[in-house]
Design a protein around this motif. Structure first.
Motif, mmCIF file in Angstrom:
data_model
loop_
_atom_site.group_PDB
_atom_site.id
_atom_site.type_symbol
_atom_site.label_atom_id
_atom_site.label_comp_id
_atom_site.label_asym_id
_atom_site.label_seq_id
_atom_site.Cartn_x
_atom_site.Cartn_y
_atom_site.Cartn_z
ATOM 1 N N VAL A 18 0.879 -1.254 -0.176
ATOM 2 C CA VAL A 18 -0.195 -0.077 -0.006
ATOM 3 C C VAL A 18 0.754 1.438 -0.113
ATOM 4 N N PRO A 19 0.801 2.007 -1.033
ATOM 5 C CA PRO A 19 1.909 3.235 -1.038
ATOM 6 C C PRO A 19 1.041 4.254 0.100
ATOM 7 N N VAL A 20 1.984 4.988 0.751
ATOM 8 C CA VAL A 20 1.471 5.732 1.823
ATOM 9 C C VAL A 20 2.386 7.057 1.775
ATOM 10 N N ARG A 21 1.822 8.205 2.378
ATOM 11 C CA ARG A 21 2.484 9.487 2.393
ATOM 12 C C ARG A 21 3.435 9.192 3.401
ATOM 13 N N PRO A 22 4.672 9.684 3.159
ATOM 14 C CA PRO A 22 5.864 9.377 4.117
ATOM 15 C C PRO A 22 5.910 10.503 5.328
ATOM 16 N N GLU A 23 4.897 10.348 6.038
ATOM 17 C CA GLU A 23 4.426 11.040 7.312
ATOM 18 C C GLU A 23 4.609 10.485 8.493
ATOM 19 N N TRP A 24 4.791 9.181 8.662
ATOM 20 C CA TRP A 24 4.478 8.339 9.851
ATOM 21 C C TRP A 24 5.956 7.573 10.108
ATOM 22 N N THR A 25 6.421 7.315 11.358
ATOM 23 C CA THR A 25 7.628 6.497 11.652
ATOM 24 C C THR A 25 7.382 5.042 11.391
ATOM 25 N N PHE A 26 8.561 4.405 11.271
ATOM 26 C CA PHE A 26 8.513 2.857 11.228
ATOM 27 C C PHE A 26 7.746 2.326 12.355
ATOM 28 N N GLN A 27 7.613 2.813 13.626
ATOM 29 C CA GLN A 27 6.874 2.409 14.621
ATOM 30 C C GLN A 27 5.372 2.597 14.325
ATOM 31 N N GLU A 28 5.035 3.629 14.007
ATOM 32 C CA GLU A 28 3.453 4.107 13.531
ATOM 33 C C GLU A 28 3.103 3.144 12.343
ATOM 34 N N VAL A 29 3.860 2.991 11.401
ATOM 35 C CA VAL A 29 3.600 2.097 10.152
ATOM 36 C C VAL A 29 3.503 0.570 10.478
ATOM 37 N N ARG A 30 4.270 0.209 11.421
ATOM 38 C CA ARG A 30 4.262 -1.056 11.818
ATOM 39 C C ARG A 30 2.948 -1.424 12.666
ATOM 40 N N ARG A 31 2.506 -0.213 13.642
ATOM 41 C CA ARG A 31 1.269 -0.437 14.263
ATOM 42 C C ARG A 31 0.120 -0.658 13.425
ATOM 43 N N CYS A 32 0.110 0.174 12.150
ATOM 44 C CA CYS A 32 -0.879 -0.359 11.238
ATOM 45 C C CYS A 32 -1.019 -1.540 10.781
ATOM 46 N N ALA A 33 0.256 -2.196 10.106
ATOM 47 C CA ALA A 33 0.204 -3.595 10.045
ATOM 48 C C ALA A 33 -0.268 -4.537 10.925
ATOM 49 N N ILE A 34 -0.109 -4.175 12.364
ATOM 50 C CA ILE A 34 -0.587 -5.072 13.496
ATOM 51 C C ILE A 34 -2.296 -4.901 13.534
#
Length: 335
Positions: free
Chosen positions: A179-195
Motif C-alpha cells: 500500500v503506497p502511503v504518504r511518508p509522514e509516519w515513523t516505522f513504529q507507527e506504520v508497523r502499528r498499522c500492520a498489526i
C-alpha cells in the motif's frame, strides 16, 4: 564459463563476467540467463527499487551454493549509482545502493544478486516509510490459496479505510500486498498499522488467519507477518528472482488474477513474456499515496477497548516501550 560479455540497458553498457556459470541447475539457467531476464524486466523492476536503499541477496555460486546479504554498497559501486545512509536498530549505519536507472539492476546481477530487498523508504527520507507492506505467510498445513483467500478479505478491509493495495506473489507460497502511503509516519507507527490490520483480519477469519508471533501458537493458519514493517526488515521486490529450484519470480498480479494464479507459473522464462504482453500491474502504484489516519484510529480502538497493545519485535531489535516479553509461551509457563 566463457569470456565476459557486455549487455546494454537504459543507455549503459554493463560487463558480465562468467556468463556460462550455472545458477539454477534444475532448469539449467546460467548467469547470462539471469542477466538477460533482468534486462527484459529492468524498467518494471526499477519501478519497485527506484531511490530505495536496497540490500542485495547474492548467490555467487548459484542457488545451491552459499549466499549472503550485501547491505553496504560494494567498493566497486559505479559513480552513477547513488547511495543513502540508513540506520539499523542497533544504532549503526550503512550506505546502501539506491537504484535510479535500469543499469543498476544489471550491475547487481553481475555480482550474483538474484533477489533485491529494498527498504520501504526513499533516500530523501530514510526514517519515514512510503509503503505499508503486508506479508501473508502460509504456515505448515496451508498454501498459496489460503493466502489468496485472506488477500481478498484484506482488500475489502483496506478499502474500508480508504486504502488500496497491490498484490504480488512472494515467489514461494505466500502473497505480499503493498500500500503506497504518504511518508509522514515513523516505522513504529506504520508497523502499528500492520498489526491493527492483521488483528482485524484475524478477527474476521479466526479459523484461517493468525497474527501470533510465536510459531507454536500459529497452528495451520495464514500468518500476517507484521514485523516485516519493523526497521531493517525487507521483502523481496517486485520482479525479483527467488532462490527456488524452478527460478520463480516475485510477480505483481491484478486482483482478478489471484484465484487462478499458481506461483510456479511465474518464472525466469515466463515473466518477461507476460510483462511484454500484458504490461506491469504495478505500473501506477507510484502515482498513489494514501494516509494512515483511519488505521491508526483502529489501532487506538483495539488498545483502548480490547487491551490489545504492542507485540514482540524481531530478536535483533532493542527492547521497545510497551513490548511484551520475548519469551516463547511454552518456556514462560515452565518458569
Amino acid at each position: 564459463m566463457g569470456e565476459a560479455v557486455e549487455l546494454e540497458v537504459g543507455g549503459r553498457t554493463v560487463r558480465l563476467s562468467n556468463p556460462g556459470k550455472v545458477y539454477y541447475p534444475g532448469p539449467g539457467h546460467t548467469k547470462l540467463d539471469v542477466a538477460q531476464y533482468y534486462v527484459a524486466v529492468a524498467d518494471a523492476a526499477l519501478g519497485a527499487l527506484r531511490d530505495r536503499p536496497t540490500t542485495l541477496q547474492r548467490f555467487p555460486d548459484g542457488v545451491e551454493g552459499e549466499f549472503f546479504y550485501q547491505k553496504r554498497a560494494p567498493k566497486n559501486t559505479p559513480d552513477w549509482l547513488p547511495t543513502a545512509r540508513i540506520a539499523f536498530p542497533s544504532g549503526r549505519f550503512a550506505d546502501e545502493i539506491c537504484p535510479t536507472e535500469p543499469a543498476a539492476v544489471l550491475w547487481a546481477a553481475n555480482l550474483g544478486c538474484l533477489t533485491f530487498h529494498p527498504w520501504p523508504v526513499r533516500r530523501a527520507d530514510t526514517d519515514r516509510p512510503d509503503e505499508l507492506r503486508l506479508d501473508l505467510d502460509p504456515q505448515p498445513g496451508t498454501d498459496f490459496h489460503d493466502a489468496v483467500r485472506a488477500a481478498h478479505q484484506l482488500r475489502e478491509l483496506l478499502g474500508e479505510h480508504g486504502l488500496r493495495g497491490w498484490p504480488k506473489t512472494s515467489g514461494g507460497r505466500g502473497l505480499h500486498v503493498f500500500v503506497p502511503v504518504r511518508p509522514e509516519w515513523t516505522f513504529q507507527e506504520v508497523r502499528r498499522c500492520a498489526i491493527a490490520l492483521g488483528r482485524e483480519l484475524e478477527r474476521r477469519m479466526p479459523e484461517h488467519v493468525t497474527i501470533a508471533w510465536w510459531k507454536e501458537e500459529r497452528g495451520q493458519k495464514l500468518f500476517v507477518d507484521y514485523n516485516q514493517m519493523a526497521r531493517d526488515r525487507t521483502i523481496a521486490s517486485a520482479y525479483s528472482l527467488r532462490a527456488w529450484p524452478e527460478a520463480t519470480v516475485s510477480t505483481p498480479l491484478r486482483w482478478e488474477e489471484l484465484d487462478d494464479a499458481e506461483p510456479g507459473d511465474f518464472t525466469l522464462r515466463t515473466v518477461p513474456g507476460r510483462l511484454a504482453e500484458h504490461g506491469d500491474p504495478w505500473a501506477e502504484l507510484a502515482e498513489h499515496s494514501f494516509g494512515l489516519e483511519s488505521v491508526l484510529e483502529l489501532s487506538e480502538r483495539q488498545e483502548r477497548d480490547e487491551g490489545l497493545g504492542e507485540l514482540p519485535y524481531p530478536p535483533d531489535h532493542p527492547k521497545m516501550p510497551g513490548e511484551p516479553a520475548r519469551v516463547q509461551p511454552s518456556r514462560a509457563k515452565q518458569k
